[in-house]
Enzyme design. Sequence first.
Site, PDB file in Angstrom:
ATOM      1  N   LYS A  97     -54.744  47.441 -37.603  1.00 14.82           N
ATOM      2  CA  LYS A  97     -54.497  47.131 -38.958  1.00 14.82           C
ATOM      3  C   LYS A  97     -53.402  46.063 -39.093  1.00 14.82           C
ATOM      4  O   LYS A  97     -52.626  46.035 -37.940  1.00 14.82           O
ATOM      5  CB  LYS A  97     -53.780  48.871 -39.576  1.00 14.82           C
ATOM      6  N   SER A 111     -54.379  52.529 -47.068  1.00 19.15           N
ATOM      7  CA  SER A 111     -54.237  51.176 -46.970  1.00 19.15           C
ATOM      8  C   SER A 111     -54.804  50.674 -45.725  1.00 19.15           C
ATOM      9  O   SER A 111     -54.675  49.395 -45.642  1.00 19.15           O
ATOM     10  CB  SER A 111     -52.813  50.759 -46.791  1.00 19.15           C
ATOM     11  N   SER A 129     -53.344  56.961 -45.555  1.00 18.25           N
ATOM     12  CA  SER A 129     -53.680  55.570 -45.262  1.00 18.25           C
ATOM     13  C   SER A 129     -54.514  55.659 -44.087  1.00 18.25           C
ATOM     14  O   SER A 129     -55.377  54.590 -43.913  1.00 18.25           O
ATOM     15  CB  SER A 129     -52.697  54.568 -45.084  1.00 18.25           C
TER      16      SER A 129
END
Length: 791
Positions: free
Chosen positions: A384, A459, A483
């Site tokens: 990420k 996210s 997330s």
Amino acid sequence: MSDETHLGLQVKSLSGGYGKVPILHGVEFDVAESEVVGILGHNGMGKTTLLKTLMGFLPATSGQIRYHDADVTRLAPHDRAALGIGYVPQGRGIFPQLSVRDNLRFAWHDYAGGDEAVVLDSVLADFPRLERLLDRDGGTLSGGEQQLLSLARSLMGDPDLLLLDEPTEGIQPSIIEEMEETLLHLRKTRGLSILLVEQNFDFIHDLSNRVLVLERGRITAELSRDDMADRAKVDQFLGFGAARTTRGARPVASPRPGPPPPGHGRDDAPPASPRRPDTPIPSTPVTQMTINRPTLTQMRDMADRFGMSLTDEDLQEYRQIIEPYIQAYDRLDAMPDNLPEVRYPRSPGRFPDLTENPLNAWYVKTEVSGAPDGPLRGKRIALKDTVCLAGVPMMNGSSIIEGYVPEIDATIVTRMLDAGAVIAGKAHSENLCLSGGSHTGAKGPIHNPWKRGYMAGGSSGGSAALVAAGDVDMAIGGDQGGSIRIPSSNCGVYGMKATHGLVPYTGVMPIEQTIDHVGPITTSVSDNAMLLEVLAGEDGLDPRQYAPKTFRYTEALGRGAQGMRIGILKEGFHRPEGESDVDDKVLAAADRFKALGARVEEVSIPEHNLAVDCWTAITVEGLQDHLMHGHAGGTNYRGLFLPSMMDRMSQWRGRADELSHSLKACMFLGEYFQEQYRGRFYGKAQNLMRKANGRYGEALREFDLLLMPTVPMKPQEIPPPDCSMSLYVQRAFEMIGNTAPFNGGLPAMSLPCGLSEGLPIGMMLVGPSYGELKIYQAAHAFEQSGDWRTM
């Protein structure tokens, strides 16, 4: 600039440095033809590095340099010189054993617009002082004469743009004035553009059309000529003592034993008073004053914010009192930081084109290979884009962060590389992670791999989408309100948010320490358990960790669900935002556990809804303190700090319009409740979250696990770019009702349990603190019971 202005030099998102040490971070500016642009800043801020990068002596790690519309980013220095860029280095760099004449002849090139004699005569016409020195050796000249020779030598190549580095350093005022007149004449007669790096404020003020302020490798301000005439405005950016002066120069430091004058060259500084006996004297003298000193105006602003009634005389004395302590900051600034070693070589990577990034899930691709053997040998992993990968660009979904290149690897990156993994790149994330949708990132929405135009979830949407699409074997996600689990549910993969503090967060961009989690996203339970084994454990640098308990998670595989006690959380179903087909699929999955021999019963925990309210206050007030005002660093802990990230994040203050609507909404909430209610609701929410966790704990003494939908609804359509702010924010937070409560600390995992309308549905299993083994045991039994796609 007017429409008729012709740009000579254009610098876009330029980053660079020395080897693995980044110095420049996303620098952007232009220099027009016949314009003089000054760059002012303290020592060590990257001014010389910038000029060396522009000239090609140092490579650019990212960004672009264009000169007269030609891309020169990768050209060698001599090729840039041939195009018309001249360079005068700091320290002059003349040949001391060559005569002035030979120094000049040495710099002539056949692209200089004439033969050697013609060009030499032309240059000497602009530097008459040098004509009588032609036969003198360069080493016998005064410092000012050597500087004039260095400047004249640069003109032997007939440049259109001159990069001029600290020309007044160590030069007497009369030569500085002569140099100023010469440069103004050259600009007028030759149309010369100049990029001038300087600390002499008078010199840069007299020459420049505008001045850029460079601070820690970033352009932090631009001053017009009117701005430069306003000393208060200059001090706002630079502080007194920031720049040398030619006229009316005063000393900038006092010899011991007396204290240094508080103003250091400022007209408003009071006379020095004798040191009081109890005033500590710093043990190490300060030789370079690199830190801005507060101005009287800044002291007045701070006093007003503090609610203090102080006279100007009081404030001047306080400036004097704090000066010895500011010198401690000077010494800190001069020291190299204490950051973890980067162990594995890598390149900066590349930004993929649309043909190889159809889901918009990649941010940057790279190929960082770890150890030749280990449990993750050959596994390709995406990070990420909140996770630091040294030397590789990072943006965390935000234009404010774009161009930042961290100088460290996160702890988990080092652990994965040590275990034989290959880091394949960085995955897109939501804008500063403030969304459970996948529509807020500055690079555009991330599409669901099962149905284009629908949410991948956030996210960590890029991470889950890349795993689901088969682009990588595994990925790392981050989780502050769901997330990891939300995108795992939306994309049909396995995502584990482990117990708070089990996986070190060191080197990952935070939101709020008490809700920050990072963990694995995979296509199978076994891979997930194996990756968590590599990630988990204390690193001594993360304040979120408090003696975490680690296990061999792969040992839970194959144990089956026989005899396990699973509680169906009543409050997790039939939610107002939920969809019936999601509830039905998850309840069918619960029945499958019954068939596997588990005891499955409903349990009610009314505090589940209270936990969402607690999470709201903790998140919005905590992010405002830690992420926004604390610039992703904050204070009051002994973890690893990354000052370069804090510097970069601080840019939001001048670029707040670029923040996402979802983040702005959170900021308004957090700021209001911090200001109006003094943080009391943050504290109360933390207290009540302990109560909610206590109720979960009671249930988890009766049951091994709790079960509910990960996301109460199927993946929603990505809203159009012109949607209302209300819809934009709704799509960011509407799905967190079941995930956010467990950011209070308990482990939770999403596993796919069916499809509806062609979109995945996720079931969430929640365990007791450090109960990941139980989760993996049940998840693996469910995975082995059949293909979730047909359930």
